[in-house]
Scaffold this motif. Sequence first.
Motif, PDB file in Angstrom:
ATOM      1  N   PHE A 207       6.187   1.267  -7.964  1.00 37.06           N
ATOM      2  CA  PHE A 207       5.415   0.110  -8.386  1.00 37.06           C
ATOM      3  C   PHE A 207       6.219  -1.183  -8.375  1.00 37.06           C
ATOM      4  O   PHE A 207       5.657  -2.254  -8.170  1.00 37.06           O
ATOM      5  CB  PHE A 207       4.784   0.374  -9.754  1.00 37.06           C
ATOM      6  N   ALA A 208       7.517  -1.103  -8.566  1.00 32.49           N
ATOM      7  CA  ALA A 208       8.339  -2.313  -8.494  1.00 32.49           C
ATOM      8  C   ALA A 208       8.299  -2.904  -7.085  1.00 32.49           C
ATOM      9  O   ALA A 208       8.197  -4.124  -6.917  1.00 32.49           O
ATOM     10  CB  ALA A 208       9.775  -2.004  -8.909  1.00 32.49           C
ATOM     11  N   VAL A 209       8.345  -2.040  -6.080  1.00 34.27           N
ATOM     12  CA  VAL A 209       8.276  -2.499  -4.685  1.00 34.27           C
ATOM     13  C   VAL A 209       6.897  -3.117  -4.412  1.00 34.27           C
ATOM     14  O   VAL A 209       6.784  -4.154  -3.744  1.00 34.27           O
ATOM     15  CB  VAL A 209       8.572  -1.339  -3.713  1.00 34.27           C
ATOM     16  N   ALA A 210       5.852  -2.501  -4.952  1.00 33.96           N
ATOM     17  CA  ALA A 210       4.494  -3.021  -4.761  1.00 33.96           C
ATOM     18  C   ALA A 210       4.332  -4.396  -5.411  1.00 33.96           C
ATOM     19  O   ALA A 210       3.702  -5.291  -4.832  1.00 33.96           O
ATOM     20  CB  ALA A 210       3.469  -2.040  -5.333  1.00 33.96           C
ATOM     21  N   VAL A 211       4.917  -4.575  -6.573  1.00 28.88           N
ATOM     22  CA  VAL A 211       4.828  -5.869  -7.257  1.00 28.88           C
ATOM     23  C   VAL A 211       5.548  -6.948  -6.455  1.00 28.88           C
ATOM     24  O   VAL A 211       5.043  -8.063  -6.295  1.00 28.88           O
ATOM     25  CB  VAL A 211       5.397  -5.769  -8.692  1.00 28.88           C
ATOM     26  N   VAL A 212       6.717  -6.616  -5.923  1.00 27.83           N
ATOM     27  CA  VAL A 212       7.462  -7.592  -5.115  1.00 27.83           C
ATOM     28  C   VAL A 212       6.655  -7.975  -3.873  1.00 27.83           C
ATOM     29  O   VAL A 212       6.578  -9.152  -3.504  1.00 27.83           O
ATOM     30  CB  VAL A 212       8.856  -7.052  -4.750  1.00 27.83           C
ATOM     31  N   ALA A 213       6.035  -6.992  -3.227  1.00 23.98           N
ATOM     32  CA  ALA A 213       5.209  -7.279  -2.050  1.00 23.98           C
ATOM     33  C   ALA A 213       4.035  -8.184  -2.426  1.00 23.98           C
ATOM     34  O   ALA A 213       3.702  -9.119  -1.683  1.00 23.98           O
ATOM     35  CB  ALA A 213       4.708  -5.984  -1.416  1.00 23.98           C
ATOM     36  N   SER A 214       3.418  -7.953  -3.580  1.00 24.76           N
ATOM     37  CA  SER A 214       2.320  -8.807  -4.027  1.00 24.76           C
ATOM     38  C   SER A 214       2.805 -10.232  -4.284  1.00 24.76           C
ATOM     39  O   SER A 214       2.126 -11.200  -3.932  1.00 24.76           O
ATOM     40  CB  SER A 214       1.689  -8.251  -5.308  1.00 24.76           C
ATOM     41  N   GLN A 215       3.981 -10.354  -4.873  1.00 24.40           N
ATOM     42  CA  GLN A 215       4.543 -11.685  -5.112  1.00 24.40           C
ATOM     43  C   GLN A 215       4.796 -12.400  -3.793  1.00 24.40           C
ATOM     44  O   GLN A 215       4.526 -13.597  -3.665  1.00 24.40           O
ATOM     45  CB  GLN A 215       5.835 -11.585  -5.910  1.00 24.40           C
TER      46      GLN A 215
ATOM     47  N   TYR B 109       0.827  -1.211   0.000  1.00 27.58           N
ATOM     48  CA  TYR B 109       0.000   0.000   0.000  1.00 27.58           C
ATOM     49  C   TYR B 109       0.865   1.266   0.000  1.00 27.58           C
ATOM     50  O   TYR B 109       0.653   2.188  -0.786  1.00 27.58           O
ATOM     51  CB  TYR B 109      -0.929  -0.021   1.210  1.00 27.58           C
ATOM     52  N   LYS B 110       1.863   1.292   0.890  1.00 28.64           N
ATOM     53  CA  LYS B 110       2.745   2.462   0.982  1.00 28.64           C
ATOM     54  C   LYS B 110       3.541   2.657  -0.303  1.00 28.64           C
ATOM     55  O   LYS B 110       3.741   3.792  -0.750  1.00 28.64           O
ATOM     56  CB  LYS B 110       3.688   2.320   2.173  1.00 28.64           C
ATOM     57  N   ALA B 111       3.996   1.564  -0.889  1.00 27.32           N
ATOM     58  CA  ALA B 111       4.765   1.662  -2.140  1.00 27.32           C
ATOM     59  C   ALA B 111       3.900   2.226  -3.261  1.00 27.32           C
ATOM     60  O   ALA B 111       4.369   3.045  -4.059  1.00 27.32           O
ATOM     61  CB  ALA B 111       5.301   0.287  -2.517  1.00 27.32           C
ATOM     62  N   ARG B 112       2.652   1.815  -3.323  1.00 28.61           N
ATOM     63  CA  ARG B 112       1.763   2.357  -4.358  1.00 28.61           C
ATOM     64  C   ARG B 112       1.551   3.848  -4.168  1.00 28.61           C
ATOM     65  O   ARG B 112       1.524   4.606  -5.136  1.00 28.61           O
ATOM     66  CB  ARG B 112       0.415   1.647  -4.321  1.00 28.61           C
ATOM     67  N   LYS B 113       1.376   4.274  -2.924  1.00 27.60           N
ATOM     68  CA  LYS B 113       1.184   5.711  -2.656  1.00 27.60           C
ATOM     69  C   LYS B 113       2.408   6.517  -3.075  1.00 27.60           C
ATOM     70  O   LYS B 113       2.287   7.657  -3.518  1.00 27.60           O
ATOM     71  CB  LYS B 113       0.860   5.939  -1.183  1.00 27.60           C
ATOM     72  N   ARG B 114       3.599   5.924  -2.935  1.00 30.37           N
ATOM     73  CA  ARG B 114       4.847   6.602  -3.330  1.00 30.37           C
ATOM     74  C   ARG B 114       5.153   6.401  -4.809  1.00 30.37           C
ATOM     75  O   ARG B 114       6.173   6.878  -5.287  1.00 30.37           O
ATOM     76  CB  ARG B 114       6.018   6.075  -2.495  1.00 30.37           C
ATOM     77  N   ARG B 115       4.278   5.664  -5.493  1.00 29.82           N
ATOM     78  CA  ARG B 115       4.438   5.348  -6.916  1.00 29.82           C
ATOM     79  C   ARG B 115       5.701   4.528  -7.167  1.00 29.82           C
ATOM     80  O   ARG B 115       6.310   4.621  -8.217  1.00 29.82           O
ATOM     81  CB  ARG B 115       4.397   6.619  -7.764  1.00 29.82           C
TER      82      ARG B 115
END
Length: 64
Positions: free
Chosen positions: A45-53, A37-43
Motif C-alpha cells: 500500500f505504501a507503493v500504491a500511495v506514492v503512485a497516487s501522489q 494497481y499492481k501494488a494494491r494487488k501485492r498489498r
Amino acid sequence: MSGFQENPVELPCPYDDLIPDPVPGCPKCAELDATRYKARKRREFAVAVVASQQIRHHEQGHHA
C-alpha cells in the motif's frame, strides 16, 4: 434534554483526493496507474500511495 434530535452533520470525505483518476490518453498517467494497481494487488500500500501522489502531481502538468 430538549426532546428533539438535531439533523446529522454531513462532512466531506477527507480521502477523495487520495485516489486521483489518471488523465485519459496520457502514457505517464497510464504507467503510474498500472504501478498503483499492481501494488494494491501485492498489498504494497505504501507503493500504491506514492503512485497516487505522483498521478495527482503529474496532473498539474496537463492542460485541458
